[in-house]
Design a protein around this motif. Structure first.
Motif, PDB file in Angstrom:
ATOM      1  N   VAL A 126     -70.732 -92.028  89.587  1.00 54.22           N
ATOM      2  CA  VAL A 126     -71.826 -91.336  89.762  1.00 54.22           C
ATOM      3  C   VAL A 126     -73.463 -90.932  90.353  1.00 54.22           C
ATOM      4  O   VAL A 126     -73.250 -90.117  91.141  1.00 54.22           O
ATOM      5  N   VAL A 127     -74.047 -92.469  90.186  1.00 55.96           N
ATOM      6  CA  VAL A 127     -74.879 -92.513  90.700  1.00 55.96           C
ATOM      7  C   VAL A 127     -75.096 -92.485  92.412  1.00 55.96           C
ATOM      8  O   VAL A 127     -75.900 -91.716  92.714  1.00 55.96           O
ATOM      9  N   GLY A 128     -74.751 -93.681  92.971  1.00 57.66           N
ATOM     10  CA  GLY A 128     -73.500 -92.979  94.075  1.00 57.66           C
ATOM     11  C   GLY A 128     -73.533 -91.924  94.777  1.00 57.66           C
ATOM     12  O   GLY A 128     -74.635 -91.856  95.712  1.00 57.66           O
ATOM     13  N   TYR A 129     -72.995 -91.228  94.038  1.00 59.71           N
ATOM     14  CA  TYR A 129     -72.248 -89.791  93.943  1.00 59.71           C
ATOM     15  C   TYR A 129     -73.345 -88.757  95.104  1.00 59.71           C
ATOM     16  O   TYR A 129     -73.528 -88.135  95.653  1.00 59.71           O
ATOM     17  N   ALA A 130     -74.789 -88.947  92.776  1.00 59.97           N
ATOM     18  CA  ALA A 130     -75.742 -88.101  93.310  1.00 59.97           C
ATOM     19  C   ALA A 130     -76.621 -88.342  94.025  1.00 59.97           C
ATOM     20  O   ALA A 130     -77.153 -87.540  94.835  1.00 59.97           O
ATOM     21  N   ALA A 131     -76.743 -89.866  94.389  1.00 60.31           N
ATOM     22  CA  ALA A 131     -77.419 -90.160  95.594  1.00 60.31           C
ATOM     23  C   ALA A 131     -77.590 -89.646  96.577  1.00 60.31           C
ATOM     24  O   ALA A 131     -78.121 -89.694  98.251  1.00 60.31           O
ATOM     25  N   ARG A 132     -76.763 -89.756  97.516  1.00 52.73           N
ATOM     26  CA  ARG A 132     -75.499 -88.928  98.771  1.00 52.73           C
ATOM     27  C   ARG A 132     -76.506 -88.204  99.533  1.00 52.73           C
ATOM     28  O   ARG A 132     -76.971 -87.555 100.618  1.00 52.73           O
TER      29      ARG A 132
ATOM     30  N   ALA B 173     -86.880-105.823  99.720  1.00 55.57           N
ATOM     31  CA  ALA B 173     -87.824-106.246 100.945  1.00 55.57           C
ATOM     32  C   ALA B 173     -87.383-105.684 102.025  1.00 55.57           C
ATOM     33  O   ALA B 173     -87.537-105.267 102.952  1.00 55.57           O
ATOM     34  N   HIS B 174     -85.939-105.593 102.519  1.00 48.24           N
ATOM     35  CA  HIS B 174     -85.454-104.841 103.297  1.00 48.24           C
ATOM     36  C   HIS B 174     -85.632-103.343 103.593  1.00 48.24           C
ATOM     37  O   HIS B 174     -84.521-102.538 103.722  1.00 48.24           O
ATOM     38  N   GLY B 175     -85.723-102.614 102.615  1.00 49.63           N
ATOM     39  CA  GLY B 175     -85.985-100.810 102.232  1.00 49.63           C
ATOM     40  C   GLY B 175     -84.507-100.844 101.780  1.00 49.63           C
ATOM     41  O   GLY B 175     -84.551 -99.243 101.891  1.00 49.63           O
ATOM     42  N   GLU B 176     -84.061-101.544 100.780  1.00 46.46           N
ATOM     43  CA  GLU B 176     -82.356-100.477  99.971  1.00 46.46           C
ATOM     44  C   GLU B 176     -82.929-100.083  99.219  1.00 46.46           C
ATOM     45  O   GLU B 176     -84.299-100.248  98.111  1.00 46.46           O
ATOM     46  N   VAL B 177     -82.157 -99.608  98.086  1.00 45.76           N
ATOM     47  CA  VAL B 177     -82.191 -99.134  96.616  1.00 45.76           C
ATOM     48  C   VAL B 177     -80.798 -99.884  95.857  1.00 45.76           C
ATOM     49  O   VAL B 177     -80.104 -99.996  96.398  1.00 45.76           O
ATOM     50  N   VAL B 178     -81.878-100.256  94.953  1.00 44.04           N
ATOM     51  CA  VAL B 178     -81.075-101.351  94.197  1.00 44.04           C
ATOM     52  C   VAL B 178     -80.781-100.482  92.697  1.00 44.04           C
ATOM     53  O   VAL B 178     -81.186 -99.740  91.883  1.00 44.04           O
ATOM     54  N   GLY B 179     -79.417-100.444  92.456  1.00 41.27           N
ATOM     55  CA  GLY B 179     -79.130 -99.651  90.809  1.00 41.27           C
ATOM     56  C   GLY B 179     -78.796-101.013  90.318  1.00 41.27           C
ATOM     57  O   GLY B 179     -78.322-101.772  89.894  1.00 41.27           O
TER      58      GLY B 179
ATOM     59  N   VAL C 204     -76.610 -96.513  96.927  1.00 38.18           N
ATOM     60  CA  VAL C 204     -77.596 -97.901  96.165  1.00 38.18           C
ATOM     61  C   VAL C 204     -76.710 -98.586  96.079  1.00 38.18           C
ATOM     62  O   VAL C 204     -75.918 -98.590  95.745  1.00 38.18           O
ATOM     63  N   ARG C 205     -76.992-100.183  95.899  1.00 37.15           N
ATOM     64  CA  ARG C 205     -76.388-101.122  95.960  1.00 37.15           C
ATOM     65  C   ARG C 205     -76.828-101.292  94.267  1.00 37.15           C
ATOM     66  O   ARG C 205     -77.205-101.712  93.875  1.00 37.15           O
ATOM     67  N   PHE C 206     -75.700-101.855  93.496  1.00 36.60           N
ATOM     68  CA  PHE C 206     -75.848-102.022  92.175  1.00 36.60           C
ATOM     69  C   PHE C 206     -75.705-103.463  92.084  1.00 36.60           C
ATOM     70  O   PHE C 206     -74.665-104.142  92.216  1.00 36.60           O
ATOM     71  N   MET C 207     -76.099-103.963  90.614  1.00 37.49           N
ATOM     72  CA  MET C 207     -75.667-105.162  90.665  1.00 37.49           C
ATOM     73  C   MET C 207     -74.641-105.015  89.092  1.00 37.49           C
ATOM     74  O   MET C 207     -75.461-104.234  87.809  1.00 37.49           O
TER      75      MET C 207
ATOM     76  N   ARG D 213     -67.450-105.757  97.348  1.00 36.40           N
ATOM     77  CA  ARG D 213     -68.603-106.667  98.310  1.00 36.40           C
ATOM     78  C   ARG D 213     -68.374-106.252  99.832  1.00 36.40           C
ATOM     79  O   ARG D 213     -69.615-105.852 101.193  1.00 36.40           O
ATOM     80  N   ALA D 214     -67.091-105.282 100.424  1.00 32.84           N
ATOM     81  CA  ALA D 214     -67.512-104.325 101.638  1.00 32.84           C
ATOM     82  C   ALA D 214     -69.174-103.552 101.474  1.00 32.84           C
ATOM     83  O   ALA D 214     -69.540-102.827 102.166  1.00 32.84           O
ATOM     84  N   MET D 215     -69.500-103.191  99.929  1.00 33.78           N
ATOM     85  CA  MET D 215     -70.065-101.564  99.523  1.00 33.78           C
ATOM     86  C   MET D 215     -71.254-102.513  99.826  1.00 33.78           C
ATOM     87  O   MET D 215     -72.447-101.531  99.925  1.00 33.78           O
ATOM     88  N   GLY D 216     -71.683-103.314 100.123  1.00 28.84           N
ATOM     89  CA  GLY D 216     -72.800-104.189  99.344  1.00 28.84           C
ATOM     90  C   GLY D 216     -73.183-104.526  97.951  1.00 28.84           C
ATOM     91  O   GLY D 216     -74.339-104.547  98.107  1.00 28.84           O
ATOM     92  N   HIS D 217     -72.887-104.613  97.493  1.00 26.78           N
ATOM     93  CA  HIS D 217     -72.857-103.982  95.367  1.00 26.78           C
ATOM     94  C   HIS D 217     -73.360-105.862  95.484  1.00 26.78           C
ATOM     95  O   HIS D 217     -73.073-106.571  95.864  1.00 26.78           O
ATOM     96  N   ILE D 218     -74.424-106.611  94.051  1.00 22.66           N
ATOM     97  CA  ILE D 218     -74.659-107.010  94.001  1.00 22.66           C
ATOM     98  C   ILE D 218     -73.343-107.686  92.308  1.00 22.66           C
ATOM     99  O   ILE D 218     -73.753-107.536  91.219  1.00 22.66           O
ATOM    100  N   PRO D 219     -72.857-108.539  92.792  1.00 23.81           N
ATOM    101  CA  PRO D 219     -72.158-109.340  91.637  1.00 23.81           C
ATOM    102  C   PRO D 219     -73.429-109.813  90.764  1.00 23.81           C
ATOM    103  O   PRO D 219     -74.033-111.158  90.444  1.00 23.81           O
ATOM    104  N   VAL D 220     -73.331-109.555  89.110  1.00 22.13           N
ATOM    105  CA  VAL D 220     -74.644-110.360  88.351  1.00 22.13           C
ATOM    106  C   VAL D 220     -73.434-111.396  87.381  1.00 22.13           C
ATOM    107  O   VAL D 220     -72.289-110.991  86.488  1.00 22.13           O
TER     108      VAL D 220
END
Length: 252
Positions: A53-59, A108-114, A65-68, A84-91
């Motif tokens: 939902v958050v990712g869809y809203a950010a479009r 640092a590379h200008g990405e949005v982290v969720g 948004v790269r989610f943790m 993994r292909a979408m660049g999300h972050i496993p915690v």
């Protein structure tokens, strides 16, 4: 970048599913998500589909948004490969430092982290006590911390076997003004400001929500202090501790 292509395809697919379900989206405050540069989006957590939902809203802001997210999600066949292909972050609960370092690199590379700073779904539907990770990330890279709340997504798929494929469920996404770290502000102090902002946004979302329960059996998705049958904050906390105990995870 391959992850971006995969991400955009997945967003289109999710959008198609939402349209089939007739989900009635309301997104307000989207302008608070910066179009460029690093930012941390901190959202409440009420359902299993919150990150979609958050990712869809950010479009509409052109941001991915790269989610943790907890490692167990990445272990699900197909889902994990896509994550993994979408660049999300496993915690990992036990070795979260590596995830934190990766999130800092993305910022640092200008990405949005969720981040979902409540860590687990709130059974009371209220904003739980927040962990300081989201604030710490914003402070570490001096980037905006954008408060976000969702409402209605829990009616589609959430904990304790609650789910519905009924068409036309409204889902609200509110984004608040970015919290810019102050000079010498600690992570705990910024987390307190975040909690206040998220709680205010959540009250606004609940107040403006267009649906009401159909009958007494349908009052489960309404907070206890709003006349619903959701557990109050104390009872919900006890349920959370019991759920963590069952899976052998550490509590708060």
């Amino acid at each position: 970048m391959r992850s971006d292509r995969t991400y955009r395809v997945v967003v289109r697919i999710i959008g198609g599913i939402f349209r089939v379900l007739g989900v009635r989206f309301t997104v307000r405050g989207g302008e608070h998500l910066p179009r460029t540069g690093g930012a941390v989006v901190a959202s409440n957590h009420i359902s299993f589909i919150d990150f979609t939902v958050v990712g869809y809203a950010a479009r509409d802001r052109g941001r991915l948004v790269r989610f943790m997210s907890k490692t167990s999600v990445f272990e699900v066949p197909v889902v994990g490969r896509l994550m993994r292909a979408m660049g999300h972050i496993p915690v990992d609960r036990w070795t979260g430092a590596s995830a934190y370092r990766r999130a800092r690199r993305l910022l640092a590379h200008g990405e949005v982290v969720g981040v979902f700073p409540e860590a687990t779904i709130s059974r009371s539907w209220r904003v739980k006590r927040l962990k300081p990770g989201a604030a710490g990330l914003a402070l570490s890279r001096d980037v905006p911390l954008v408060p976000c709340v969702l409402w209605g997504a829990h009616r589609i798929l959430t904990v304790d076997g609650r789910r519905s494929l009924r068409r036309g469920i409204p889902v609200t996404v509110l984004l608040g003004e970015p919290l810019v770290p102050r000079a010498d502000e600690t992570a705990d102090e910024l987390t307190d400001r975040l909690h206040e902002a998220m709680s205010t946004l959540l009250a606004e979302a609940v107040d403006a929500y267009p649906d009401v329960p159909r009958d007494d059996a349908d009052r489960w998705w309404v907070p206890h202090d709003r006349g619903g049958t959701a557990p109050d904050v104390e009872t919900a906390a006890a349920l959370d501790r019991e759920a963590l105990r069952r899976i052998g995870a550490p509590g708060d």
